[in-house]
Design a protein around this motif. Structure first.
Motif, PDB file in Angstrom:
ATOM      1  N   ILE A  20       3.510   4.096 -11.624  1.00  0.00           N
ATOM      2  CA  ILE A  20       2.734   4.599 -10.477  1.00  0.00           C
ATOM      3  C   ILE A  20       1.696   3.613  -9.975  1.00  0.00           C
ATOM      4  O   ILE A  20       1.138   3.829  -8.913  1.00  0.00           O
ATOM      5  N   MET A  24       5.740   2.870  -4.988  1.00  0.00           N
ATOM      6  CA  MET A  24       6.365   3.313  -6.236  1.00  0.00           C
ATOM      7  C   MET A  24       7.800   3.785  -6.029  1.00  0.00           C
ATOM      8  O   MET A  24       8.550   3.908  -6.970  1.00  0.00           O
ATOM      9  N   TRP A  25       8.154   4.006  -4.753  1.00  0.00           N
ATOM     10  CA  TRP A  25       9.527   4.446  -4.491  1.00  0.00           C
ATOM     11  C   TRP A  25      10.519   3.280  -4.643  1.00  0.00           C
ATOM     12  O   TRP A  25      11.719   3.501  -4.652  1.00  0.00           O
ATOM     13  N   LEU A  34       1.030   9.356  -4.451  1.00  0.00           N
ATOM     14  CA  LEU A  34       2.273   9.043  -3.754  1.00  0.00           C
ATOM     15  C   LEU A  34       2.117   9.328  -2.268  1.00  0.00           C
ATOM     16  O   LEU A  34       2.605   8.592  -1.420  1.00  0.00           O
TER      17      LEU A  34
END
Lengths: 984, 457
Positions: B130, B135-136, B59
């Motif tokens: 993911i 991915m947000w 991330l």
């Protein structure tokens, strides 16, 4: 500084602020690493605020660096400038003795994109990768920002103060003990000032030095004619071209012009048209060699044999080549008889419309012979002209050797280096420690600057006034588009100070020169016209030189034909300028370092190129580090196997292994200048390659060179094309293509499409860099490239075919094909890639979540993914280069070719304002505009009169993988070869 | 396979009573937590931390920390996703399809097979989340109303995937929970501490074991079984369309949906067998999960293994028969190209290993079964690797071919999902009845009102 604040006195110019000594001191304190000693002033609150105010003022001014002197834009005059509307200016860039006329796009005072000047003979509207990348060089934060005195910050004023007594002293002794090293130049102002300098200091020594120069061509021509002449080729007039170790399409001088000329002679629109035939004799596979209809692999040291054998064969056919009478007749036996005879007959059959051209690496004797051959064939005045080199600063390596002798004798106390980097790139080292004053003008604090007592930052050509002369005598003014970003002085400004002791602005110096050039009546408007057009065609007369047979003979005596061919134990080492960094001047340019070499597809490195057979005999594989030794000199380089390389010939590239190039370019590759025996030698015999057992991974962008028998690049010989003009379409059979759903018709409005002529594409890769510049494409670095993550929207696919040792090559520019039935679109879960009504496959960055499914389903693999945020390390000044019309993409989104959507939109807006439809030629895509060979055509395919619609009807037209029912908007014109039936 | 013939072996050995089954199964959750559990749980949870660490790193830095590139846009993440989804097939297949087919031997293994399914699907679901670049904003793939006016592209198999896998997860969870209710009530009844009473009391939804309750319960269970059955077939068929609907050579084949389902059942049963062998040994319930169960599972593995083998060979046949040069190359490249090593690992594990199960001696040998099932799972992972990577790395234009290698992040993320799987599994065997007591009791002879009629019909 205090006065400014307390008395509310406003400065009139940046210069006034600049000149304030206190402010200068503050500026220097900005660089703690080189801070002045003994600075114990306590910073009071008041002083802090004062300084901060000034620095804010400076920061504000940095945003409007429009030059103070009046420069004339191409389209709109500055007073009408509308924020957000780009303005094009014409300028010109010096490159050795050449000039490149340019059109530079400026956006709110920031130059952001370089294009060619259509009126200029050296570019004809096109450019190459180096010229494209100059814009990145302009904004390079590693450029030198300060005058350095013994590596400590100084000022230009301090330098003037330093120079005054020296100047008076040299005036008295006529410049004894003073020497200048300059770059080759054809700038009228520089030549004028050099004359001034020589008049003031007649005893001084002036050395013109260039590590990669055409010196041997000049001397060869002089040997054969007795005159200082520069060749000007007209390749478009040649039906048969024989290139002897000459990469005239890429790395020789004037390659942009030659590319266009070559393509014009090769372009074909119907089976009735004819095209030129190219023979190439060379050691390393070059771009020119890759375009050859017949290519003879020959070590570079054997090319002289070939030239001599060719001359003798022409003699046999009663085309007497002056000066070759005394050559040993047995030389003919040393080269391929059939090949030689076929070439000779072809040349003779096209006498007066053929051309023999030799590369700069070849000896003086070869150039003298080639001139003589062209004379014998009646080509002079038709396919090659000669221009008198009056006053041009031509490179002369022997002068550098003499200078070194003088320095060693301690006869030199002041050395001025006007640009260049001799302590890195000259194979003889001048000991700066033995010279009292060394003054180096340079854009970077480079290897030479570090050893000099004075370093003066040099301006970029987009920052300073100057002028240039093209090889065929067309004059241009280099007009700046921005104030010097980091201060700095131009070569003419420094030279004027040195020669006269007076500090004058480049603008005045250039105008002074042009007083003589332009007609006195209405001078000012003529000057403005030159600035506007970017060219001034001075009347130049070409000369048809007489050949001095004894001159050619003498050259052959001094540079005799090499009798022993290279072997495993006695390899030939050939030096080439790098396609990435040229001679090292672009060492800190990321775009160029990452632009794959057109042949090897290597990035970020130089390598020792060997043929597969030689590698096998020496037990070498790709990436094996070898020790290349020649006499006592040695260098360590990784090996790269290149099919088509001459056996026992090793090619290495200049310009790497820099220690003071900058953040990007330091410690990349190896410096091979050190292996040279003389300052201007390109071919060395007697090299030995020894395996070290170590490996260094090289980053190549194309792992697989074979087309695997797939009909991707389709080609035919000319005869076959004449029999079956539709051969390309017939190469794939497939069942009728049916769609699952009703297809959108795309029959209204603009329908954009592209066609790429593979017959004229030389694979130079300029489009890749132009696209990078236009579309804000990041560089990713060697490691990421090695992992297949390069971001280029348009890539050059290069395939080998035929014999592994002597292959044929094809190049294919490959970008998003804008398929009407795009496989990428149907698989995106969030509709981030969609079609518009004009047939464009759009990428909506904001919407993309980054599943990468579109890339997986793209049959061309032209989509590029932001695996990281490649903009985290962009420094502030680099942001100025970015095209404000193109989004900078963040991490995690897909991107790809947009057909330069921003240019389409601008053209549509403009047309709408003018109340008319967009017409063919209103705009070009970046790749189309840069292409030296005009191989890319773009436009509205629904408009029957558009160039692209016409080309789409060409019988050679085909779509790659059209059997997948993609209905791609980018299609190709099949490649043709024009082999000699005698050699078939 | 009918269990009614008189000669069939009894399903449960040792002639247990209702009480002894209750006692044996419930006691596992009630006794003091044994030390080995703590050790294993600590290890598993460490791996979960590793997984979260890797996801955090991903991330923070971006997809570039993985080995994926252009052309290989999908790597270990998608392979692991398909692998875990595949493993998640056995549970529902055992619970639903075998239930509908009245295969009563399933009762001993269905509970933990279902649990395994849910945990495997949870592991699988991590990856689609993911593996995307941003991915947000992964929620953009869900058709939820939003102010951005984004609507999803329902032509995309990835969109189908979301629905298929989430539906599967929800229905499997429901099915599992409904099956648990009577057993949870048993635990509640046996509970001695306050919290056990409260928690199991809450979870057992007021189960009293009355006739009407049983009637409703069994109907609900039957309906859920009917609902889950098509899902077993659909979920992996849909997952396979991620590949089959693209036009990449090696992906673009109609055989993929059945081939994926067979493969999923194959790998699911392998995983159930591996776990069953450990569980019956550790908790000494060999008389409940008998050799007959294991043997039946081995037979299913043999059958599905043959299907998978058939699919492998049929792909080759079609590649040749279609005359498509790209397809033909893709298949030859699989077997002899740079990823040939992966292909031959797959063939040896998936096609050769199950051949052992032709022999009764081998398929009833615990060590052979244990090793063979682990091999099958390795082989099935490689199957997905071969499909994803070898097809992508060499497609239409040779100029874009490239080799793909995973990075340490790829590897540790995968290892981490095993941690998650085993952590959940350990929690399950510690706190919930690992055998469906009520159902097992139902398969005892004394539960059969017609048992005295045996042989008389």
């Amino acid at each position: 500084m205090k006065t400014i604040i307390t008395n509310k006195e406003y400065w009139k110019s940046l210069e006034q602020l600049d000149a304030d000594p206190e402010f200068q001191k503050f500026l220097r304190n900005e660089f703690p690493g080189v801070a002045d000693e003994g600075q114990s002033d306590v910073v009071t609150r008041r002083k802090f605020l004062t300084l901060m105010g000034a620095s804010f003022a400076l920061a504000g001014l940095a945003g409007c660096r429009r030059p103070v002197e009046k420069i004339v834009p191409f389209v709109v005059s500055p007073e009408e400038a509308v924020p957000g509307v780009p303005v094009d200016y014409r300028t010109a860039m010096p490159f050795g003795n050449s000039a490149h006329g340019l059109t530079v796009r400026s956006f709110d005072g920031r130059p952001i994109k370089i294009e060619g000047n259509p009126l200029h003979p050296s570019t004809m509207g096109a450019t190459n990768a180096f010229l494209q990348a100059e814009i990145l060089g302009l904004y390079d934060p590693d450029r030198s920002t300060l005058v350095l005195k013994e590596n400590k910050p100084g000022t230009w004023e301090e330098f003037i103060v330093f120079w005054q007594p020296l100047f008076s002293q040299f005036l008295v002794n006529s410049g004894e003990g003073m020497a200048v090293i300059s770059c080759p130049s054809s700038s009228p102002t520089l030549i004028r000032l050099q004359g001034l300098f020589k008049r003031s200091f007649p005893k001084s020594r002036w050395v013109v030095y260039d590590p990669v120069s055409d010196e041997q061509i000049h001397i060869g021509v002089k040997a054969a004619t007795g005159r200082n002449l520069l060749p000007v080729y007209h390749i478009e007039n040649a039906k048969v071209i024989a290139a002897l170790d000459s990469d005239f399409l890429a790395l020789e001088s004037e390659s942009v012009r030659h590319g266009r000329q070559f393509a014009d002679g090769r372009r074909i629109h119907s089976p009735e048209d004819s095209m030129n035939r190219l023979y190439v004799v060379e050691s390393a596979l070059s771009l020119t060699g890759s375009m050859a209809d017949h290519r003879l692999r020959l070590p570079s040291s054997r090319v002289e044999n070939f030239a001599a054998a060719l001359a003798l064969t022409l003699n046999d056919f009663n085309f007497f080549v002056a000066g070759t009478e005394e050559l040993d007749a047995s030389i003919r036996q040393t080269v391929d008889q059939k090949w030689l005879k076929a070439l000779a007959q072809d040349l003779i059959a096209h006498a007066g419309e053929c051309l023999v051209i030799a590369g700069r690496s070849q000896s003086i004797a070869v150039h003298a012979m080639v001139l003589s051959i062209n004379k014998a064939l009646g080509n002079i005045g038709k396919t090659v002209d000669y221009r008198e080199a009056t006053g041009d600063l031509l490179p002369d390596a022997s002068e550098l050797a003499k200078l070194k002798y003088d320095v060693d004798q301690k006869k030199v106390n002041t050395l001025i280096v006007l640009g260049g980097n001799p302590l890195y790139d000259a194979s003889i080292t001048i000991d700066f420690a033995k010279i009292e004053n060394t003054i180096h003008l340079s854009t970077y604090v480079d290897e030479t600057s570090q050893q000099s007592t004075w370093h003066i930052p040099q301006t970029h050509f987009l920052e300073a006034w100057g002028d240039v002369s093209s090889v065929d005598g067309v004059l241009s003014v280099t007009q700046p588009l921005i104030q010097p970003l980091y201060g700095g002085k131009s070569d003419v400004e420094l030279l004027h100070l040195l020669a006269t002791g007076q500090d004058r602005r480049g603008y005045e110096l250039v105008r002074d020169t042009w007083q003589e050039i332009l007609p006195q009546t209405d001078w000012e408007s003529a000057w403005r016209r030159v600035l506007h057009d970017g060219v001034f065609s001075a009347p130049v007369t070409f000369v048809v030189p007489e050949i001095l047979g004894e001159g050619v003979m003498r050259a052959l005596k001094y540079y005799p034909v090499e009798t022993v061919p290279p072997s495993k134990e006695r390899l030939e080492l050939v030096f080439k300028p790098s396609s990435h960094v040229y001679d090292g001047r672009y060492a800190n340019n990321g775009w160029l370092l990452e632009n794959p070499d057109p042949i090897t597809k290597l990035t970020w490195d130089n390598a020792a190129l060997v043929s597969p057979l030689t590698a096998q005999e020496l037990g070498l594989k790709n990436n094996d580090v070898v020790r290349i030794s020649i006499g006592e000199k040695a260098a360590l380089l990784p090996v790269w196997l290149v099919p088509g390389q001459a056996d026992y010939s090793v090619t290495v590239q200049f310009g790497f292994g820099r220690k003071a190039a900058g953040h990007v370019g330091n410690r990349i590759g190896e410096n091979v200048y050190t292996l040279r025996s003389t300052v201007n030698s390109f071919i060395e015999l007697g090299a030995v390659l020894a395996k070290t057992g170590k490996r260094r991974e090289l980053a190549s962008t194309q792992e697989h060179g074979s087309m695997e028998g797939r009909p991707i690049v389709r080609e035919a010989v000319l005869e076959e094309y004449r029999r079956h003009p539709e051969f390309a379409k017939e190469m794939v059979e497939h069942p009728p293509l049916k769609s699952l759903w009703t297809e959108f018709t795309y029959d209204k409005g603009y329908q954009w499409g592209m066609i790429i002529d593979l017959n004229t594409c030389i694979g130079c890769g300029a489009c890749t860099v132009a696209c990078q510049s236009e579309n804000n494409i990041p560089i990713v670095g060697k490691k990421q490239v090695a992992n297949g993550r390069e971001m280029h929207w348009i890539r050059l696919d290069r395939y080998f075919s035929g014999d592994q040792n002597d292959p044929q090559l094809v190049h294919q520019p490959m970008a998003c094909q804008h398929c009407e039935m795009a496989p990428c679109e149907s698989v995106c879960p969030v509709s981030a890639t969609v079609h518009d009504s004009e047939g464009l496959n759009l990428m909506v960055y904001n919407r993309c979540v980054g599943t990468r499914y579109c890339s997986n389903n793209c049959p061309f693999k032209v989509r590029r993914f932001n695996f990281f945020n490649y903009y985290t390390q962009v420094r502030e000044v680099e942001k100025l280069q970015k095209n404000p019309n193109v989004t900078v993409r963040s991490r995690g989104v897909m991107e790809k070719c947009t057909y330069c959507l921003q240019r389409i939109s601008q053209a549509k807006e403009k047309a709408q304002q003018e109340g008319r439809p967009v017409q063919d030629g209103d705009f070009q895509t970046a790749c189309q505009q840069v292409c030296p060979t005009r191989s890319i055509t773009f436009g509205n395919i629904l408009d029957p009169d558009s160039a692209v619609a016409k080309l789409k009807k060409d019988p050679r037209e085909y779509g790659v993988l059209s059997e997948l029912n993609l209905k791609a908007r980018t299609t190709y014109l099949a490649k043709l070869r024009n082999p000699n039936p005698e050699l078939a | 396979m009918s269990q009614t013939p008189t000669k069939a072996e009894p399903l449960i050995l040792g002639n247990p009573t209702f009480a002894s089954i209750t006692e044996q199964v419930s006691e596992i959750t009630e006794r003091k937590t044994p030390l080995p559990w703590y050790i294993l749980f600590t290890m598993s949870v460490s791996l979960v931390m590793l997984l979260f660490g890797m996801i955090g790193y991903l991330l923070f830095k971006g997809i570039g920390v993985w080995g994926v590139n252009i052309p290989v846009g999908w790597g270990w993440a998608i392979i692991n996703f398909v692998f875990w989804v595949g493993i998640g097939h056995a549970g529902t297949l055992i619970s639903a399809i075998l239930f509908l087919l009245r295969q009563r031997w399933r009762t001993s293994i269905n509970r933990f097979a279902e649990a395994m399914t849910i945990f495997a699907v949870m592991c699988a679901l991590i990856f689609p989340g993911i593996h995307v670049g941003r991915m947000w904003v992964v929620y953009w793939m869900f058709p939820v109303p939003n102010q951005m006016g984004i609507w999803q592209n329902f032509r995309s198999p990835l969109e189908w995937d979301i629905f298929a896998v989430f539906t599967y997860f929800l229905v499997s969870s429901m099915f599992w929970f409904v099956g648990l209710i009577p057993d949870l009530a048993t635990l509640r009844d046996r509970a001695k501490t306050f919290w056990r009473k409260k928690i199991f009391g809450f979870l057992s939804l007021g189960w009293r074991g009355g006739n009407r309750q049983w009637k409703h319960y069994e109907l609900a269970y039957l309906l859920l079984a009917g609902l889950s059955t098509p899902l077993v077939l659909s979920v992996h068929s849909v997952v396979s369309t991620d590949f089959a609907t693209s036009q990449l050579p090696g992906w673009h084949t109609t055989i993929l949906p059945p081939y994926f389902v067979a493969g999923a059942v194959f790998s699911g049963f392998a995983m159930v067998t591996t776990l069953a062998i450990i569980v019956r040994r550790v908790f000494k319930i060999e008389h409940i999960i008998t050799m007959r169960h294991l043997e039946n599972m081995a037979k299913i593995m043999l059958a599905t293994g043959l299907m998978v083998g058939y699919a492998y060979s049929m792909e080759f046949f079609m590649a040749w028969y279609s005359g498509n040069i790209y397809e033909r190359f893709a298949l030859i490249n699989r077997a002899f190209g740079p990823y040939a090593w992966a292909y031959w690992i797959m063939i040896s594990c998936n096609v050769l290993t199950p051949q052992l199960f032709w022999f009764k001696k081998l398929r009833t040998s615990i060590p052979v079964l244990f090793i063979a099932t682990i091999f099958i799972n390795i082989g099935m992972w490689f199957e997905r690797f071969v499909i994803v990577v070898s097809s992508l790395s060499r497609d239409f234009l040779p100029s874009s071919w490239a080799y793909y290698s995973p990075t340490w992040v790829d590897i540790l993320t995968f290892v981490g999902t095993f941690g998650l799987f085993f952590s959940l599994f350990l929690l399950f065997i510690r706190f919930l009845p690992i055998v469906a007591m009520a159902e097992v009791k139902g398969s005892l002879p004394e539960a059969d009102p017609h048992s005295h009629d045996h042989g008389k019909h």
